[in-house]
Design an enzyme around this catalytic site. Structure first.
Site, PDB file in Angstrom:
ATOM      1  N   ASP A 481      34.291  34.258  15.374  1.00 43.96           N
ATOM      2  CA  ASP A 481      33.537  34.838  16.485  1.00 43.96           C
ATOM      3  C   ASP A 481      32.136  35.262  16.098  1.00 43.96           C
ATOM      4  O   ASP A 481      31.296  35.525  16.948  1.00 43.96           O
ATOM      5  CB  ASP A 481      34.251  36.110  16.967  1.00 43.96           C
ATOM      6  CG  ASP A 481      35.328  35.800  17.975  1.00 43.96           C
ATOM      7  OD1 ASP A 481      35.272  34.731  18.591  1.00 43.96           O
ATOM      8  OD2 ASP A 481      36.221  36.644  18.137  1.00 43.96           O
TER       9      ASP A 481
HETATM   10  C1  GLC Z   1      39.243  38.426  15.330  1.00 46.16           C
HETATM   11  C2  GLC Z   1      39.516  37.783  16.675  1.00 46.16           C
HETATM   12  C3  GLC Z   1      39.769  36.313  16.547  1.00 46.16           C
HETATM   13  C4  GLC Z   1      38.732  35.660  15.692  1.00 46.16           C
HETATM   14  C5  GLC Z   1      38.573  36.356  14.353  1.00 46.16           C
HETATM   15  C6  GLC Z   1      37.461  35.780  13.526  1.00 46.16           C
HETATM   16  O1  GLC Z   1      40.430  38.504  14.622  1.00 46.16           O
HETATM   17  O2  GLC Z   1      40.587  38.380  17.341  1.00 46.16           O
HETATM   18  O3  GLC Z   1      39.812  35.715  17.822  1.00 46.16           O
HETATM   19  O4  GLC Z   1      39.096  34.338  15.530  1.00 46.16           O
HETATM   20  O5  GLC Z   1      38.321  37.711  14.553  1.00 46.16           O
HETATM   21  O6  GLC Z   1      36.218  36.086  14.025  1.00 46.16           O
HETATM   22  C1  GLC Z   2      33.620  41.191  16.425  1.00 48.81           C
HETATM   23  C2  GLC Z   2      34.499  41.085  15.216  1.00 48.81           C
HETATM   24  C3  GLC Z   2      35.404  39.898  15.297  1.00 48.81           C
HETATM   25  C4  GLC Z   2      36.127  39.906  16.613  1.00 48.81           C
HETATM   26  C5  GLC Z   2      35.180  40.088  17.773  1.00 48.81           C
HETATM   27  C6  GLC Z   2      36.000  40.174  19.033  1.00 48.81           C
HETATM   28  O1  GLC Z   2      32.779  40.094  16.500  1.00 48.81           O
HETATM   29  O2  GLC Z   2      33.770  41.007  14.033  1.00 48.81           O
HETATM   30  O3  GLC Z   2      36.332  39.948  14.236  1.00 48.81           O
HETATM   31  O4  GLC Z   2      36.787  38.703  16.771  1.00 48.81           O
HETATM   32  O5  GLC Z   2      34.377  41.197  17.608  1.00 48.81           O
HETATM   33  O6  GLC Z   2      35.493  40.965  20.013  1.00 48.81           O
END
Ligand code: GLC
Ligand code: GLC
Length: 808
Positions: A481
């Site tokens: 993300d």
């Molecule tokens: C968080 C989110 C997931 C994402 C991950 C890596 O665990 O829930 O959807 O893939 O972060 O950014």
């Molecule tokens: C932030 C976090 C990531 C997560 C995302 C979801 O980017 O670092 O882990 O998946 O929020 O809202």
């Protein structure tokens, strides 16, 4: 240092002191009523949706931490204490908290009183039971008082902690005998209320927080306890609470038991009132009666235990390593169920108000629970598919109460579509039920479709969205993300998750390419099953082209590239100043079969080992990013070593474990497994800090000042993926379309192990022997004494089958 131990027999983690390095929590409930409970009784309860139907109040990030919960106080001769330690925090003579599957028991002794408090949600009902036993260990008769306390939340959790000009006027309660009814907003639009009851006559009650605590007192020094007497307050606005007081007389050695119940009731609109202004309590009273004796509560508890034993019985192992046994047999599967139920909504790190059900998250979570709850998984797949657009893209999240896509976050995460193929394939591999492909589920637009159409749309979404190197466009972001290649954000506070200001971005993801190659072959098999030969042929071609693109443009010298950015410059390459190597494409490209013929897979995995491996697991990237990079986005906003910027992100470690098993390196696969599996980290609890029985999302990486410290426990895709890695690839008991494949890849010093696996109606007792001490390879499989061809069990006509496997 340890703060407790695993009781494997009872499937419990036993905490031996209340001041754990962080509150160590558990979950109550697995249907509609849920509670989070810490080892000192902290936490809260909600009905279905932690955001919109919060029943009791909890303040996140409070001081001291974990204040607010289900609190009990025992009063005697002007003194009082909390038998769960919190909130009063007098030292206890003994203390023990047992977190089990769907229940928590806190036991303690103080002043010659033994208290046992058991908390659980009975199956099938919307209530939380607190069964409390108090025993007089002294040799004389004593008079005590028991006080209860919890704070009601005014249902909408966010509004409850922000909108005080309104909320301080709306709170309403009723008290009837030993029951406190919380009925805020019931008069107008709500048709539901909460009650808090005890199965005995009470001496007094309080329903107004200020009257109970005193305006300037904390939970540790309620003025009612100072006085030793309830004030029988009725809340009018401000903060409604529930508190009972009971007078108890105990002979020497005598024990008494109390059953408290927190229940949630909905009434039809024409059934709301008993008489003007008085709520209809019929259903509540029925529920109270259902659990008003210890015999009834014990029975409900036995049913709960039974339920969990049954769930966990579809997969279990016998192995000399007890840490492995407790992870696989109990805790990893338990966490899979919790993540399945709660997605990313409510934990001690997720406030329950910010996120709905994530498309990618849920599709991955169910990889870890399809073997336990196939029917529910099927329904979830349908709910998820219903939020998909005709072009294959999908709402990134939906709200559980409405099942509608969340417009605030929208779509555009280009990995999302593919996870649906993973999920449906996993469901069919587990159950053999191809009928799901023909289930009717319209697209979000309302256009009629069957599930297979959704898979086709998913697959085609990748094919139709390729960039300049013929690699998949990344869109807003892929699984990571925080790798925001199409958002150049310079405004403080702007959400990286929603801003996309480069709509025409040609940024591409090698990870999505790897995912496409991993799940593509399954899609082709399913297309053939649907007699779509032409589509299957077209898909074959698309896979071949993708393979070529990855081979041509997706490789750096010693590993796979991560992406191409907005300028079509390489990301995750030796040429970069920071983040030369990312973990995600290494796992997925190898799972997708790239580099297996020419040794590049092994080379890549050697690089991973050299660059990303630490004492606490595999880091997500290296070197960490020391400066904000406009073209990379949120990943560079984290201090080095945290979260996506170089933490050990436990979710993607199993992708490497799986890749290692594909090249046959059982030793490394298991090394990586045991580095992050919480039971193996129990001994370093003071460093790890979060619960030693469940995975956390991340462990701080080597560039962090707190290297080895975990955060964000419980609700993470880590749970499902680690279960897939250990059960299907390392232990090698792998559901495939044709049947159950036996293909272990283990350290050579393992002599063997046993697996009990229920699969498509047959119970397989599998014994694996490794006389030759190999990593991988199966010489012979006997099924009920008869040798079979190949490595796949395909006969599911018998109830019970014995399987002997000889590796070599
Ligand atoms: C968080 C989110 C997931 C994402 C991950 C890596 O665990 O829930 O959807 O893939 O972060 O950014
Ligand atoms: C932030 C976090 C990531 C997560 C995302 C979801 O980017 O670092 O882990 O998946 O929020 O809202």
């Amino acid at each position: 240092m340890k703060y407790g131990y695993f009781d494997d027999q009872r499937k419990e983690y036993v905490i031996e002191r209340p001041d754990t390095p962080y509150p160590w929590i558990n979950y109550l409930g697995s249907e509609e009523f849920f509670g989070l409970i810490s080892n000192t009784g902290g936490g809260y309860s909600f009905y279905k949706d932690a955001s919109k139907r919060r029943l009791t109040r909890y303040r996140y990030n409070n001081v001291p931490t974990d204040s607010g919960g289900r609190y009990y106080y025992i009063y005697e001769n002007g003194n009082y204490f909390s038998p769960a330690w919190a909130p009063q925090k007098s030292e206890l003579d003994s203390y023990q908290c047992r977190h089990g599957l769907g229940y928590t028991v806190i036991e303690s002794e103080k002043n010659n009183l033994k208290t046992e408090m058991k908390f659980f949600v009975p199956k099938g009902d919307n209530a939380e039971l607190h069964q409390i036993k108090i025993k007089n260990l002294a040799d004389s008769r004593r008079k005590l008082k028991l006080f209860s306390f919890l704070e009601f939340c005014l249902y909408d959790a966010e509004d409850d902690m922000t909108n005080f000009q309104r909320n301080f006027n709306t709170g309403e309660v009723e008290v009837d005998g030993s029951t406190i009814y919380h009925k805020t907003e019931y008069r107008e639009r709500r048709n539901h209320y909460t009650f808090y009851n005890v199965n005995q006559e009470i001496a007094g009650f309080d329903t107004d927080r200020e009257s109970f605590l005193g305006l300037y007192n904390s939970f540790a020094e309620p003025q009612v306890l100072e006085a030793g007497k309830s004030s029988n307050s009725i809340a009018h606005g401000w903060s409604p609470i529930g508190s009972h007081s009971l007078e108890i007389e105990l002979e020497a050695g005598e024990e008494e038991e109390f059953i408290f119940q927190l229940g949630y009731i909905e009434n039809d609109n024409d059934q709301k009132w008993e008489k003007p202004g008085v709520i209809n309590k019929e259903k509540a009273k029925k529920l109270m009666t259902k659990y008003n004796s210890s015999a009834k509560v014990e029975k409900a508890f036995a049913e709960l235990k039974n339920h969990w034993d049954k769930l966990l019985s579809s997969f279990s192992i016998e192995h000399p390593d007890s840490k492995l046994e407790r992870m696989v047999n109990t805790w990893n599967q338990y966490q899979n169920m919790v993540t399945y139920n709660l997605a990313r909504s409510a934990s001690y790190f997720e406030s329950g108000i910010s996120r709905g059900i994530g498309f990618r998250d849920s599709n991955q979570d169910l990889l870890g629970s399809a073997h336990m709850i196939p029917e529910r998984v099927k329904q979830r797949i349908k709910d998820l598919a219903a939020t998909q657009f005709e072009d294959g893209s999908a709402y990134h999240q939906y709200q559980p109460l409405t099942k509608k896509g969340n417009d605030k976050i929208g779509s555009g995460f280009n990995d999302d579509p593919l996870w649906l193929i993973f999920a449906v394939a996993a469901y069919i591999k587990e159950t053999g039920d191809y009928s799901i492909l023909k289930e009717e589920v319209p697209f979000n637009s309302g256009k009629e479709a069957v599930i297979f159409d959704h898979l086709e749309a998913s697959f085609m979404h990748v094919v139709n969205n390729l960039g300049p190197h013929n690699l998949p466009l990344i869109g807003h972001a892929d699984w990571n993300d925080c790798l925001n290649l199409s958002a150049f954000s310079e405004k403080p506070g702007e959400s990286f998750q929603t801003v996309s200001n480069k709509d025409d971005s040609p940024a591409e993801s090698v990870m999505i390419a790897g995912m496409f190659l991993t799940t593509g072959p399954d899609f082709i098999q399913l297309a053939k099953k649907m007699n779509k030969e032409k589509l299957a042929a077209k898909a074959e071609e698309a896979l071949a082209e993708m393979k070529e693109a990855v081979n041509k443009y997706g490789r750096d010298d010693d590993w796979f590239l991560r992406a191409y950015d907005y300028y079509s410059d390489k990301v995750g390459s030796k040429e970069n100043e920071y983040a030369e190597i990312f973990i995600e494409p290494q796992g997925f490209c190898i799972m997708g079969g790239i580099g297996l013929e020419d040794g590049f897979a092994e080379k890549t995995l050697a690089s991973v080992n050299q660059r990303l491996n630490t004492d606490h697991g595999l880091m997500i990237l290296d070197p960490t990013i020391k400066k904000y990079q406009l073209n990379l986005g949120e990943v560079s906003s984290y201090p080095p070593g945290y979260k996506e910027n170089g933490a050990v992100f436990c979710h993607n470690n199993p992708w490497i474990m799986i890749a290692e098993t594909i090249v046959g390196n059982g030793k490394r696969a298991f090394e990586y497994y045991s580095k992050i599996a919480p039971a193996y980290r129990e001994e370093i609890s003071e460093l790890h800090r979060t619960e030693p029985y469940v995975y956390s999302q991340m462990i701080a990486g080597k560039d962090a000042a707190t290297f080895g410290e975990a955060k964000n426990s419980w609700l993470t895709g880590t749970a499902a993926w680690n279960f897939v890695a250990i059960s299907q690839w390392i232990l090698g008991i792998r559901p495939e379309f044709e049947g159950l494949k036996i293909d272990p890849c283990i350290p050579t010093d393992w002599d063997g192990f046993k697996v009990q696996r229920k699969f498509r109606g047959t119970e397989f007792e599998i014994e694996i022997r490794n006389f030759d001490n190999v990593n991988k390879g199966v010489k012979k499989i006997l099924v009920d004494g008869k040798e079979i061809k190949g490595q796949t069990l395909k006969d599911f006509t018998k109830e019970k089958v014995k399987v002997e496997v000889e590796m070599g």
